[in-house]
Design an enzyme around this catalytic site. Structure first.
Site, PDB file in Angstrom:
ATOM      1  N   HIS A   6      -8.367  -1.442   0.316  1.00 48.20           N
ATOM      2  CA  HIS A   6      -7.369  -2.416  -0.258  1.00 48.20           C
ATOM      3  C   HIS A   6      -8.297  -3.851  -0.097  1.00 48.20           C
ATOM      4  CE1 HIS A   6      -4.309  -0.418   2.418  1.00 48.20           C
ATOM      5  NE2 HIS A   6      -5.458   0.398   2.993  1.00 48.20           N
ATOM      6  N   HIS A  10      -4.858  -1.191  -4.727  1.00 50.47           N
ATOM      7  CA  HIS A  10      -6.010  -0.714  -4.039  1.00 50.47           C
ATOM      8  C   HIS A  10      -6.777   0.941  -4.381  1.00 50.47           C
ATOM      9  CE1 HIS A  10      -2.358  -1.890  -1.855  1.00 50.47           C
ATOM     10  NE2 HIS A  10      -3.366  -2.034  -0.489  1.00 50.47           N
ATOM     11  N   ASP A  17      -2.593  -8.364  -4.352  1.00 53.22           N
ATOM     12  CA  ASP A  17      -3.087  -7.006  -4.127  1.00 53.22           C
ATOM     13  C   ASP A  17      -3.700  -5.795  -5.201  1.00 53.22           C
ATOM     14  OD1 ASP A  17      -3.511  -5.491  -1.910  1.00 53.22           O
ATOM     15  OD2 ASP A  17      -1.493  -5.032  -1.621  1.00 53.22           O
ATOM     16  N   LYS A  75     -12.092  -4.641   7.823  1.00 53.32           N
ATOM     17  CA  LYS A  75     -12.114  -4.878   7.410  1.00 53.32           C
ATOM     18  C   LYS A  75     -13.245  -5.959   7.111  1.00 53.32           C
ATOM     19  CE  LYS A  75      -9.368  -8.691   9.585  1.00 53.32           C
ATOM     20  NZ  LYS A  75      -8.166  -8.954   9.671  1.00 53.32           N
ATOM     21  N   CYS A  84       1.273  -1.335  -0.262  1.00 53.76           N
ATOM     22  CA  CYS A  84      -0.201  -0.515   0.024  1.00 53.76           C
ATOM     23  C   CYS A  84       0.571   1.481   0.066  1.00 53.76           C
ATOM     24  CB  CYS A  84      -1.350  -0.207   1.478  1.00 53.76           C
ATOM     25  SG  CYS A  84      -0.918  -0.940   2.306  1.00 53.76           S
ATOM     26  N   ARG A 141       7.929 -10.736   4.983  1.00 54.45           N
ATOM     27  CA  ARG A 141       7.336 -10.899   6.527  1.00 54.45           C
ATOM     28  C   ARG A 141       7.634 -12.197   7.607  1.00 54.45           C
ATOM     29  NH1 ARG A 141       0.542  -9.416   5.557  1.00 54.45           N
ATOM     30  NH2 ARG A 141       1.001  -7.999   4.654  1.00 54.45           N
ATOM     31  N   GLN A 177       1.375 -11.435  -2.584  1.00 55.45           N
ATOM     32  CA  GLN A 177      -0.637 -11.336  -2.498  1.00 55.45           C
ATOM     33  C   GLN A 177      -1.077 -10.279  -4.374  1.00 55.45           C
ATOM     34  OE1 GLN A 177      -0.090  -7.377  -0.041  1.00 55.45           O
ATOM     35  NE2 GLN A 177      -0.938  -8.624   1.682  1.00 55.45           N
TER      36      GLN A 177
END
Length: 652
Positions: A522, A392, A390, A476, A341, A370, A388
């Site tokens: 997200h 946004h 991912d 979320k 992000c 991570r 991910q």
RNA sequence: GCCGACGUAGCUCAGGGGUAGAGCGCUUCCUUGGUAAGGAAGAGGUCAUGGGUUCAAAUCCCAUCGUUGGCUCCA
């Protein structure tokens, strides 16, 4: 008092009158003896009670049996007591922690003192439990004064129970006794131990007293019980099946991915077939996202530490992350990207934005790193480097709900196409009692939470709401799918965020020529590709749908003589983007078929004299066998049809 | 990260103080076979790594690494 009546409302809406003080067991008896036998407990005015407990006022009553989740957990809770009774009988002087029911079964935390409880003891305990169950001892409730309760456990020497008692108020304390075992417990319980017919201890593990690693570690014994032997057998079969489907096992067998201790813990190596599968999934989602108005972006695997200080990730997770890497001279600090992000926020900021550009949907299959605790790593479901799916979405405040709904549509499309028909959703809000865990002001949180509530309501999806499970920057909506073995997996997530735009000072110019702050959504339908593929492997048992299968076909020539024809067919198929190859090994056809079946290749095309002459192939479907002869054109149609059928229609 | 278990051939696993075994896979040869295992021969292991005990360690002990079952955690 005698002769007084109570009105009992049953779940079907019917109201019956009974003598005051009637038990739910007797209510069941008034309906049928069979029902009375099966009643484990009852929900009285929303609270689960012992079925023997007297009902003294007008109430709604739902009789709970094995079919009800609450019936099951009562059954398992009582089973934990039964296990404790068996343990105490076998190993006098042991101390008990807590013994609750869990999703499947129950556990009891036990301090065995000097004794090592090992797998050899398991059978003894199971036998003792069976023996005690057969005595059909009743679970008897008694209300106990705190003083008396303390005396009891002090005499018994059970420090853990004494500690639990400290937190309880006098007048609310109850004991349950069955056979020779008495436990501190608020209940409720099933009527007697005789209902527990099938018993299995499933696992031994260590667990800290009260989950606190500075305190003593107790032995946690897991078990599961059933009212019928058959159900235990079914459960054990299911466990066997789960073992066969374990993605770590299939991943190795099908050569999808591997780990190497030389590369590092939790860092998966994607093998050619696994990569093929992965890319097929990525392309599938890219196509859907293109139609849904997303733009693809790519950002680096590292980023300046300050980027994450700005986002708040550093403060929140910095200590538990991989340490920053430094440039040789200036000692500038960079972090392995733990999240995409902040990078996407910077893409938003590369130029002044107009409201006309919004919503801006930036998507990236972004690989993040991570530092997960070593004990947490598990196959592909928990790794230290993962990708991910991912994206946004930067939008105006008035677009949040609509965008959120569109994301829900996309997620549902993905699930449907991949055969996850059964799913549940969970809304996670912050814990208002614990605001320091989160960033951002109340107003932002309220707006974000409201947007999720409205979007899910308007989409008509059933949600459960959990307080305290939000991400630190926003609430979320999580999607949990049930796989073919009815196991729950958490997959996609959608998060509304008013906070990062503020931290990154994101702005756009509105129609009023004033500056405004966008809202971020997200979202990741798969979550992580690694985890998603693990789930997909277990869901499909490695038998992927044709469109996803890394190897879609294999051509099996009867003998060397048909090598050329096999190659010709192979070429035709690869030109149409199908993946497969011809098996030219010097083996008999039976052997080639067997190997292809074991490798779970969806289609086998057998070619021999007959086929070469008639320019056909003989198709054999994985797990099903011979399905007939097709010429090459028919073959391509056949394959394309199957692919079309399996994808969900909406976004196709 | 913590506690327990485990680590033997590419895979699945047996063995266990006295110089390493099976099945599958792999290689070569024979075989050219029609819908779930054709035959023969052969190669392949410092028994995770490092220390210690012992005349002798793959085997016993300790540490490390990894895997695994849980606990705690999960942007």
């Amino acid at each position: 008092m005698s002769g007084e009546k109570v009105k009992i409302t049953l779940p079907d809406g019917s109201v019956k009158e009974f003598k005051k003080g009637i038990s739910s067991h007797d209510i069941a008896l008034s309906i049928s003896e069979g029902l009375a036998r099966n009643v484990l407990a009852a929900k009285v005015n929303g609270e689960v009670w012992d079925s023997s407990r007297a009902i003294n006022e007008d109430s709604t009553v739902q009789l709970l049996t094995w079919r009800d989740d609450e019936g099951k957990s009562t059954f398992w809770h009582s089973s934990a007591h039964l296990m404790a009774e068996a343990l105490e009988a076998l190993y006098p002087g042991i101390k008990f922690g807590i013994g609750p029911p869990v999703d499947t079964g129950f556990y009891y935390d036990v301090d065995f003192g000097e004794k090592d409880f090992d797998s050899a003891d398991i059978q003894k305990v199971e036998q003792k439990m069976t023996e005690l169950a057969r005595q059909k001892n009743e679970y008897v409730r008694s209300e106990v004064a705190k003083r008396a309760a303390i005396d009891y456990f002090r005499k018994k020497g059970d420090d853990y129970k004494l500690e639990l008692l400290e937190d309880l108020e006098d007048g609310t304390i109850s004991f349950y006794k069955q056979g020779n075992f008495t436990d501190l417990c608020k209940g409720p319980h099933i009527p007697n131990t005789g209902i527990i017919k099938a018993i299995k201890l499933t696992n031994i593990a260590g667990a800290y007293w009260r989950g606190d690693e500075t305190r003593k570690q107790l032995t946690r014994l897991y078990g599961v019980t059933f009212p019928k032997k058959k159900e235990l057998d079914e459960y054990l079969t299911l466990l066997e099946e789960a073992k066969k489907r374990d993605h770590r096992k299939l991943g190795k067998e099908l050569e999808l991915f591997a780990f190497s201790e030389k590369v590092g813990q939790g860092l998966p190596l994607w093998l050619p077939k696994g990569t093929e599968l992965r890319e097929k999934l990525v392309n599938f989602l890219k196509k859907a996202q293109l139609k849904a108005g997303y733009d693809s972006v790519v950002t680096p695997h590292i980023g300046h530490k300050n980027l994450y200080v700005t986002s708040g990730h550093y403060e929140k997770y910095g200590e538990d992350s991989f340490k920053p890497i430094q440039t040789p001279n200036e000692n500038e600090e960079f972090l392995l990207k733990p999240m995409n992000c902040p990078h996407h926020c910077e893409i938003f900021k590369i130029k002044p934005r107009s409201y006309k550009e919004l919503p801006l949907r930036l998507a990236e299959f972004g690989t993040v790193y991570r530092y997960e605790q070593s004990g947490e790593l598990h196959g592909l479901t928990r790794v230290r480097g993962f990708t991910q799916d991912d994206a946004h979405i930067f939008c105006r405040p008035d677009q949040v709900k609509e965008e959120f709904k569109k994301v829900i549509d996309l997620v549902l499309y993905v699930f449907k196409s991949l055969g996850f028909e059964d799913f549940t959703t969970q809304i996670s809000f912050r814990d208002p009692e614990n605001k320091q865990k989160y960033i951002g002001d109340d107003d932002a949180w309220n707006k974000a939470e409201q947007a999720i509530i409205e979007a899910t309501e308007e989409k008509g999806i059933n949600t459960i709401t959990v307080i305290g499970e939000a991400a630190f920057y926003g609430p979320k909506l999580d999607f949990m799918v049930k796989d073919a073995l009815k196991r729950n997996w958490q997959l996609g997530t959608i998060q509304v965020d008013y906070n990062l735009p503020k931290r990154f000072e994101l702005e756009y110019v509105g129609a009023d020529n004033q500056k405004h702050r966008p809202v971020m959504i997200h979202r990741a339908p798969f979550g992580s590709l690694e985890r998603f593929i693990a789930i997909l492997i277990e869901h499909t048992a490695g038998r992927f749908p044709l469109w996803l299968s890394p190897l879609q076909y294999i051509i099996l020539p009867i003998s060397e003589k048909y090598e050329d024809y096999a190659n010709e067919v192979n070429q035709k198929l690869s030109l149409k983007d199908f993946t497969g190859y011809a098996d030219h090994r010097d083996e008999k056809i039976g052997r080639k078929i067997r190997d292809a079946e074991i490798n779970k290749i969806p289609y086998m095309f057998i070619v021999g004299e007959k086929e070469e002459e008639s320019r056909t192939v003989s198709i054999r479907k994985h797990g099903e066998g011979d399905i007939g002869s097709y010429n090459l054109e028919e073959l391509l149609n056949f394959m394309n049809n199957e692919i079309d059928k399996s994808l969900a229609p909406d976004l196709k």
